[in-house]
Write an enzyme that holds these catalytic residues in place. Structure first.
Site, short mmCIF file in Angstrom:
data_model
loop_
_atom_site.label_atom_id
_atom_site.label_comp_id
_atom_site.label_asym_id
_atom_site.label_seq_id
_atom_site.Cartn_x
_atom_site.Cartn_y
_atom_site.Cartn_z
N ASP A 68 0.84 -1.20 0.00
CA ASP A 68 0.00 0.00 0.00
C ASP A 68 0.87 1.25 0.00
O ASP A 68 1.73 1.42 0.87
CB ASP A 68 -0.88 0.02 1.26
CG ASP A 68 -1.80 1.23 1.30
OD1 ASP A 68 -2.85 1.16 0.64
OD2 ASP A 68 -1.46 2.23 1.94
N TYR A 73 2.59 9.98 0.11
CA TYR A 73 3.66 9.46 0.96
C TYR A 73 5.07 9.81 0.44
O TYR A 73 6.04 9.67 1.17
CB TYR A 73 3.55 7.93 1.13
CG TYR A 73 2.24 7.44 1.71
CD1 TYR A 73 1.35 8.32 2.31
CD2 TYR A 73 1.89 6.10 1.64
CE1 TYR A 73 0.13 7.87 2.82
CE2 TYR A 73 0.68 5.63 2.16
CZ TYR A 73 -0.19 6.53 2.74
OH TYR A 73 -1.38 6.08 3.25
N LYS A 102 -2.77 5.96 -4.30
CA LYS A 102 -3.94 6.81 -4.03
C LYS A 102 -3.81 8.20 -4.66
O LYS A 102 -2.70 8.76 -4.71
CB LYS A 102 -4.14 6.96 -2.51
CG LYS A 102 -4.09 5.65 -1.75
CD LYS A 102 -4.40 5.80 -0.28
CE LYS A 102 -4.05 4.53 0.48
NZ LYS A 102 -2.66 4.50 0.98
N HIS A 135 -7.92 9.19 -2.09
CA HIS A 135 -7.33 9.13 -0.74
C HIS A 135 -8.30 9.64 0.32
O HIS A 135 -8.33 9.13 1.45
CB HIS A 135 -6.03 9.95 -0.71
CG HIS A 135 -5.08 9.56 0.36
ND1 HIS A 135 -3.72 9.49 0.18
CD2 HIS A 135 -5.28 9.21 1.65
CE1 HIS A 135 -3.14 9.11 1.30
NE2 HIS A 135 -4.07 8.94 2.22
N1 LIG Z 1 -5.83 5.94 3.62
C1 LIG Z 1 -5.36 6.68 4.60
O1 LIG Z 1 -5.78 7.83 4.82
C2 LIG Z 1 -4.27 6.12 5.48
C3 LIG Z 1 -3.95 6.77 6.69
C4 LIG Z 1 -2.96 6.19 7.49
C5 LIG Z 1 -2.30 5.03 7.10
N2 LIG Z 1 -2.62 4.45 5.89
C6 LIG Z 1 -1.93 3.22 5.42
O2 LIG Z 1 -2.00 2.24 6.44
C7 LIG Z 1 -0.69 1.82 6.81
C8 LIG Z 1 -0.63 1.37 8.25
O3 LIG Z 1 -1.00 2.41 9.12
P1 LIG Z 1 0.04 3.18 10.07
O4 LIG Z 1 1.38 3.17 9.43
O5 LIG Z 1 -0.56 4.47 10.41
O6 LIG Z 1 0.03 2.33 11.42
P2 LIG Z 1 0.28 0.83 11.89
O7 LIG Z 1 0.61 -0.05 10.75
O8 LIG Z 1 -0.87 0.48 12.75
O9 LIG Z 1 1.52 1.00 12.85
C9 LIG Z 1 2.81 1.25 12.38
C10 LIG Z 1 3.74 1.36 13.58
O10 LIG Z 1 3.77 0.12 14.28
C11 LIG Z 1 5.12 -0.36 14.41
N3 LIG Z 1 5.04 -1.82 14.27
C12 LIG Z 1 4.81 -2.55 13.14
N4 LIG Z 1 4.74 -3.85 13.40
C13 LIG Z 1 4.92 -3.99 14.73
C14 LIG Z 1 4.97 -5.11 15.62
N5 LIG Z 1 4.80 -6.36 15.16
N6 LIG Z 1 5.21 -4.88 16.94
C15 LIG Z 1 5.39 -3.63 17.41
N7 LIG Z 1 5.36 -2.52 16.63
C16 LIG Z 1 5.13 -2.70 15.31
C17 LIG Z 1 5.87 0.32 13.28
O11 LIG Z 1 7.23 0.49 13.59
P3 LIG Z 1 8.41 -0.20 12.71
O12 LIG Z 1 8.27 0.27 11.29
O13 LIG Z 1 9.65 0.29 13.36
O14 LIG Z 1 8.22 -1.70 12.87
C18 LIG Z 1 5.16 1.67 13.21
O15 LIG Z 1 5.68 2.55 14.20
C19 LIG Z 1 0.15 3.08 6.50
O16 LIG Z 1 1.54 2.80 6.54
C20 LIG Z 1 -0.43 3.46 5.16
O17 LIG Z 1 0.07 2.61 4.14
C21 LIG Z 1 -3.61 4.97 5.11
#
Ligand SMILES: NC(=O)c1ccc[n+]([C@@H]2O[C@H](COP(=O)([O-])OP(=O)(O)OC[C@H]3O[C@@H](n4cnc5c(N)ncnc54)[C@H](OP(=O)(O)O)[C@@H]3O)[C@@H](O)[C@H]2O)c1
Length: 310
Positions: A68, A73, A102, A135
């Site tokens: 994704d 980004y 997106k 998005h």
């Molecule tokens: N459509 C939208 O508006 C929108 C908005 C926000 C996000 N997104 C998408 O959704 C994806 C995921 O959301 P997000 O990045 O906000 O949050 P997330 O995936 O819930 O959390 C990411 C965080 O968790 C840590 N992490 C990952 N795996 C882990 C594990 N097994 N144990 C402990 N910590 C862990 C990562 O650190 P490390 O990298 O150091 O492991 C990072 O700090 C985004 O990257 C993006 O692609 C979309």
């Protein structure tokens, strides 16, 4: 004997290759007949753009086939390099991968959509994406000031992208059900996906049910919610909650794996982001167990309807 050993070795190589090609996550059918892997790699992080090439490599090695990204980004070039690496090394073929990007808010005009997608494709080094999402329903001008553009108009540009074969499937992100219904009323294409924030502190049962009723697959972003510490601090959930620890112990999994399994068991598609190879592998190692309805209820009981993103 030699022949037997050679046959066994050849069979082992073939089965390794086919496992590698299939990936670890089972797929789900979208309303246009295409298939989406039920877990993907998230990639958002302005300070980690340089890490994304390696993260894509690590993810594909670990069995991910779904990545994704988004124009916002700023990492499409790095992600594209990662994709080129795994294809060049013969680990996967393009058609084995499911790539989402997106459309950003300042390109909501009907005639801006296809050029914006072409720009993303050029950065990614791809001829098509598997999924193109609006998005957010909010339209802005190039300076970021909110302007009024009907989502049904933007959707016409999305349909054009699909007709041209530049996006295999099209969908939306951060849309509420009224905005989705406005699209459905004015188009022959129902969005295939709505990507929204879902995690144990924001479970969105009603929004999910509304999407499912319309045949829309729900992708859960920020799947860990407040169970990971976030820039800006605050709101971190107690990871040592005994009910959660018990579930994790029962399946010999981490709390994060239990949370991802909770989302999978609700028929959602989580897209956890990590650039750490161990955590990338950990996050896809969730297809050998399933939560009971009672355990799904326990994880969901952390709900506070609290969002990370406005
Ligand atoms: N459509 C939208 O508006 C929108 C908005 C926000 C996000 N997104 C998408 O959704 C994806 C995921 O959301 P997000 O990045 O906000 O949050 P997330 O995936 O819930 O959390 C990411 C965080 O968790 C840590 N992490 C990952 N795996 C882990 C594990 N097994 N144990 C402990 N910590 C862990 C990562 O650190 P490390 O990298 O150091 O492991 C990072 O700090 C985004 O990257 C993006 O692609 C979309």
């Amino acid at each position: 004997m030699k022949l037997l050993l050679a046959t066994v070795a050849a069979f082992a190589v073939i089965s390794t290759i086919s496992a590698a090609v299939r990936g670890k996550a089972p797929t789900k059918q979208l309303n246009d007949g295409n298939h989406i892997p039920s877990l993907g790699l998230g990639s958002f992080g302005f300070d980690e753009i340089r890490k994304m090439r390696q993260a894509v490599w690590d993810a594909v090695q670990a069995g991910y086939r779904h990545i994704d990204t988004a124009a916002l980004y700023g990492n499409e070039v790095e992600i594209g390099k990662g994709i080129a690496d795994v294809i060049k090394q013969g680990i996967v073929k393009r058609e084995d991968l499911f790539i989402t990007t997106k459309l950003w808010n300042d390109k909501h005009g009907r005639n801006q959509v296809v050029p914006a997608l072409r720009e993303s494709l050029q950065k990614l080094g791809l001829e098509y994406v598997d999924l193109y999402l609006i998005h957010s329903p909010e339209a802005t001008d190039a300076q970021g000031n909110t302007i009024k553009v009907d989502v049904a108009e933007t959707w016409q540009g999305m349909e054009e992208a699909k007709r041209l074969g530049l996006a295999r499937s099209i969908g939306v992100s951060n849309f509420n059900i009224e905005q989705i219904d406005r699209i459905i009323k004015n188009s022959n294409f129902v969005p295939s996906v709505n990507q929204i924030e879902i995690h144990p502190s924001n479970t969105k049962e009603k929004e999910v049910a509304d999407c499912f009723e319309r045949g829309i697959v729900v992708v859960a972003y920020s799947p860990f919610g407040f169970f990971v510490s976030r820039a800006g601090g605050g709101n971190v959930v107690n990871r040592n909650d005994p009910k959660l620890l018990n579930i994790a112990r029962k399946y010999n999994k981490s709390i994060n794996q239990v949370i991802l399994r909770y989302e999978l068991d609700r028929d959602l598609i989580p897209i956890p982001k990590s650039t750490n190879p161990q955590r990338i592998a950990e996050n896809i190692n969730v297809f050998d167990f399933q939560l009971t309805p009672e355990e799904i209820g326990i994880v969901g009981s952390f709900n506070q309807n609290k969002s990370i993103f406005d």
